[in-house]
Design an enzyme around this catalytic site. Structure first.
Site, PDB file in Angstrom:
ATOM      1  N   TRP A 285       0.858  -1.196   0.000  1.00  0.00           N
ATOM      2  CA  TRP A 285       0.000   0.000   0.000  1.00  0.00           C
ATOM      3  C   TRP A 285       0.885   1.234   0.000  1.00  0.00           C
ATOM      4  CZ3 TRP A 285      -4.874  -0.790  -1.067  1.00  0.00           C
ATOM      5  CH2 TRP A 285      -5.779   0.264  -0.957  1.00  0.00           C
TER       6      TRP A 285
ATOM      7  N   ASP B 270      -1.052  12.659   0.072  1.00  0.00           N
ATOM      8  CA  ASP B 270      -2.243  12.834  -0.757  1.00  0.00           C
ATOM      9  C   ASP B 270      -3.454  12.092  -0.196  1.00  0.00           C
ATOM     10  OD1 ASP B 270      -4.041  12.963  -2.872  1.00  0.00           O
ATOM     11  OD2 ASP B 270      -3.045  11.357  -3.981  1.00  0.00           O
TER      12      ASP B 270
ATOM     13  N   GLU C 247      -4.487   9.053  -1.975  1.00  0.00           N
ATOM     14  CA  GLU C 247      -3.531   7.937  -1.890  1.00  0.00           C
ATOM     15  C   GLU C 247      -2.869   7.617  -3.223  1.00  0.00           C
ATOM     16  OE1 GLU C 247      -6.169   4.826  -0.042  1.00  0.00           O
ATOM     17  OE2 GLU C 247      -5.038   5.397   1.730  1.00  0.00           O
ATOM     18  N   GLU C 248      -2.646   8.629  -4.056  1.00  0.00           N
ATOM     19  CA  GLU C 248      -2.106   8.336  -5.384  1.00  0.00           C
ATOM     20  C   GLU C 248      -0.710   8.885  -5.635  1.00  0.00           C
ATOM     21  OE1 GLU C 248      -6.319   7.949  -7.803  1.00  0.00           O
ATOM     22  OE2 GLU C 248      -5.243   9.850  -7.867  1.00  0.00           O
TER      23      GLU C 248
ATOM     24  N   GLU D 293     -19.838   5.623  -3.645  1.00  0.00           N
ATOM     25  CA  GLU D 293     -18.694   6.524  -3.756  1.00  0.00           C
ATOM     26  C   GLU D 293     -18.869   7.446  -4.959  1.00  0.00           C
ATOM     27  OE1 GLU D 293     -14.815   5.120  -5.477  1.00  0.00           O
ATOM     28  OE2 GLU D 293     -14.137   5.410  -3.410  1.00  0.00           O
TER      29      GLU D 293
END
Ligand SMILES: *[C@@H]1O[C@H](CO)[C@@H](O)[C@H](O)[C@H]1NC(C)=O
Ligand SMILES: *[C@@H]1O[C@H](CO)[C@@H](O)[C@H](O)[C@H]1NC(C)=O
Length: 652
Positions: A166, A223, A226-227, A447
């Site tokens: 991750w 970020d 998460e990128e 989402e």
């Protein structure tokens, strides 16, 4: 004019037509109801907000869940595949619980005694206890003893580490979590439970603040999506607020947070560097344009209802935040078919950023709600200040929704103020209506929703979507969180330095909550006093009974030597009736080398007119009156005005 109308109704026809075809083709998977799509926004919110609150409860462990979710743990979504969100993220959990803590505070203030508060409060206690434990869980980012493990972004729902690969560590979680817990700690203090705040909550907060002070300037994932690696405006803003509030909360508890104090101005300095001239670059150096809804999320996260329209902290009503709102929302007009024909100034579906391809890169519910929320926040601030400023920077935003807008200041006593407020409110409501239109009859918020036809996509029952709806709906009703004294933090160092500070980490082991932490009622959570940069607010809310007393903060700039004290004395009994022995002491708590500030907050009768002066008591006890004529002041007696800042006094 006619041309435009024709064009728009033509678009609407095509739109309905394509929906009809689609509906026939896929009726089973499009539970969009005409009632939901065409009912009034008020009617929809009346049903959707309790549903959303329940959705959050459904997604949070309370000891009754059978599927292994620990008490206090928030799952991002029940979705276990494509995507698998059956984990707990520190970020999502903190944002969701900020909403619940603010809801709790507002409910405990209104004192209706309907019992909802205790349900919320139990959940909040479970959340804080769960986070105290999670902080100590050894994970792939590291352990808790040096703070490294606090950067771990997500855990299993049973509070064990997630060991798959991750993007880690991530930097926004601890700051977000600290701000959530500080909101509750300040409620505890305001209601007389200072020792609970200090024993149980502060140790958990302190670990997170230590992480922020040490890592705000580290490279890595900052970020929220998460990128990308590197700088993130959202994260810098969150970290700034956490350190400012951390310093103030420590003082309220009679403690100190030296590393908060030393780092906050530097984080504030970095925060200024994201401005491009027309919007905030959300991720400098990422190779994207940087027009990103995370900057709108940042603005609403830093919202201070009593704040000024300050660019420095990117307040929702600031010129920069409004220009940014336009830049970001405009970036979604041409790329989504469901936004076709909706030119600047019309409310549209909002995604994360135009280049997004994640799960198809569709619009998101939570970012569409956020576009509305920033505008409700701005409306609140304009009312509070009694005026709207339009500058060169914000003119484009205003012109889109109010074509006659021109640079200037519009006081609430004039028509223009009200015309602009009405236009902005309609624009804000429009964003909620877009989300309403694409919310299925069941009320479930996923989402994303399809850029082609608005069908819900990606994870269903996304907890953050529910929280985003609730906060936008609350701001729409002028229900706002307590102030965090934003205006105390608007000085920026001349040079930005790459720094860090070492705090301390301790396992927060006391997690048993005392019973009956009930609201004392009417105990307002007041921000610490400081020199304001905002003018005195002028009231605009119509009412029949103005408050009988007003809290007036006197700020006096006086250069003193060690051992000298400044007092205020005046012609009314509250100010000692001119007797130096009954004069009121000012506080030097915020006196610094560059800001020789003495201040005090005093409760005075509304409408009272009086004269006053400042006194200096020398170290040997001698009294020195300031020179010049007496100062004069009349306490305002106006509806909706209960607190006033006086910031123009200088020793003479
Ligand atoms: C660290 O701070 C300096 C000074 O503000 C800034 O130029 C730099 O971009 C920062 N780096 C990170 C990763 O925060
Ligand atoms: C979403 O939540 C609703 C209401 O709690 C529930 O009925 C539904 O099954 C949930 N959907 C999913 C995909 O979990």
């Amino acid at each position: 004019m006619h041309h435009h109308l024709l064009y728009r109704s033509l678009c609407a026809c095509i739109f309905l037509f394509s929906r009809a075809i689609l509906g026939a083709a896929a009726a089973a998977q499009i539970p969009l109801s005409l009632a939901a799509a065409t009912g009034s926004l008020d009617a929809w919110l009346a049903i959707e907000t309790p549903f959303a609150l329940n959705g959050i409860f459904e997604n949070t462990g309370d000891g009754s869940r059978q599927d292994g979710v620990d008490e206090g743990i928030v799952i991002a979504s029940p979705s276990k595949e494509d995507p698998d969100y059956f984990y707990t993220w520190t970020r999502d959990s903190a944002l969701v619980f900020k909403c619940l803590v603010d809801t709790f505070i507002a409910a405990s203030d209104d004192d209706s005694g309907d019992g909802d508060e205790s349900v919320l409060q139990t959940r909040i206690h479970q959340y804080i206890s769960s986070q105290a434990y999670l902080q100590t869980v050894w994970n792939p980012s590291g352990g808790w003893w040096n703070g490294a493990g606090l950067g771990e972004p997500k855990f299993q729902v049973n509070s064990t580490p997630f060991v798959g690969s991750w993007g880690r560590p991530q930097a926004d979680g601890p700051g977000l979590r600290a701000v959530t817990m500080m909101a509750y700690a300040r409620w505890l203090i305001a209601n007389g439970y200072e020792s609970t705040a200090e024993r149980i909550v502060w140790p958990v907060i302190q670990n997170d603040l230590s992480f922020v002070a040490a890592h705000w300037n580290s490279s890595g994932f900052a970020d929220l999506w998460e990128e990308v690696q590197g700088l993130s405006f959202f994260t810098t803003l969150v970290q700034h607020r956490a350190l400012v509030e951390g310093r103030d909360l420590a003082v309220e508890l009679g403690l100190e947070c030296a590393y908060c104090e030393s780092q906050a101005p530097q984080v504030r300095c970095l925060l200024q560097t994201y401005w491009t001239g027309s919007y905030m670059d959300s991720h400098p150096g990422s190779g994207r344009a940087g027009k990103d809804a995370s900057t709108i999320l940042a603005s609403i996260y830093g919202f201070d209802p009593d704040g000024g329209c300050d660019d420095i902290t990117f307040q929702p009503c600031s010129a920069r935040a409004l220009a940014n709102h336009k830049a970001v929302t405009d970036s979604f007009r041409l790329i989504y078919p469901i936004n076709a024909g909706l030119q600047a100034g019309k409310s549209v579906a909002i995604g994360r950023y135009a280049e997004d391809v994640y799960h198809g890169g569709h619009p998101w519910y939570l970012t569409t709600f956020a576009a509305a929320e920033q505008l409700y926040d701005a409306i609140y601030q304009w009312h509070n200040r009694g005026s709207i400023d339009i500058s060169d920077v914000s003119l484009g935003f205003f012109k889109d929704i109010y074509s006659r807008a021109a640079v200037g200041t519009y006081a609430a006593s004039g028509e223009t103020f009200w015309a602009i407020v009405a236009a902005v409110r309609e624009y804000a409501d429009g964003y909620l209506s877009v989300a309403q239109k694409y919310t299925p009859d069941s009320g479930e918020l996923a989402e994303q929703f399809s850029r082609q036809n608005g069908i819900p996509l990606s994870a269903n029952n996304l907890t953050w979507s529910y929280a985003a709806l609730l906060t936008a709906a609350a701001r729409r009703r002028s229900i706002v969180p307590p102030s965090w004294s934003e205006w105390c933090s608007t000085d920026v160092p001349e040079t930005c330095l790459p720094t860090f500070a070492i705090g301390s980490y301790k396992a927060a082991s006391i997690t048993s909550w005392p019973p009956a932490l009930t609201s004392k009622g009417g105990s307002e959570i007041l921000p610490p006093a400081c020199i304001p940069t905002t003018p005195e607010p002028s009231p605009t809310t119509p009412c029949t009974t103005p408050p009988t007393s007003v809290t007036v903060t006197f700020n006096e700039i006086a250069t003193t030597e060690w051992g000298e004290v400044i007092f205020i004395v005046g012609s009314i009994p509250q100010l000692g009736s001119w007797k130096p022995t009954d004069a009121i002491t000012l506080s030097a708590y915020r006196y610094t080398g560059s800001n020789h500030l003495w201040y005090q907050t005093i409760n005075l009768p509304s409408g009272a007119s009086f004269e006053y002066k400042y006194l200096r008591k020398k170290r040997d006890g001698a009294i020195v009156w300031e020179g010049g004529p007496n100062r004069a002041y009349t306490v305002p007696k106006q509806c909706g005005l209960s607190r006033v800042m006086r910031n123009d006094d200088h020793w003479r």
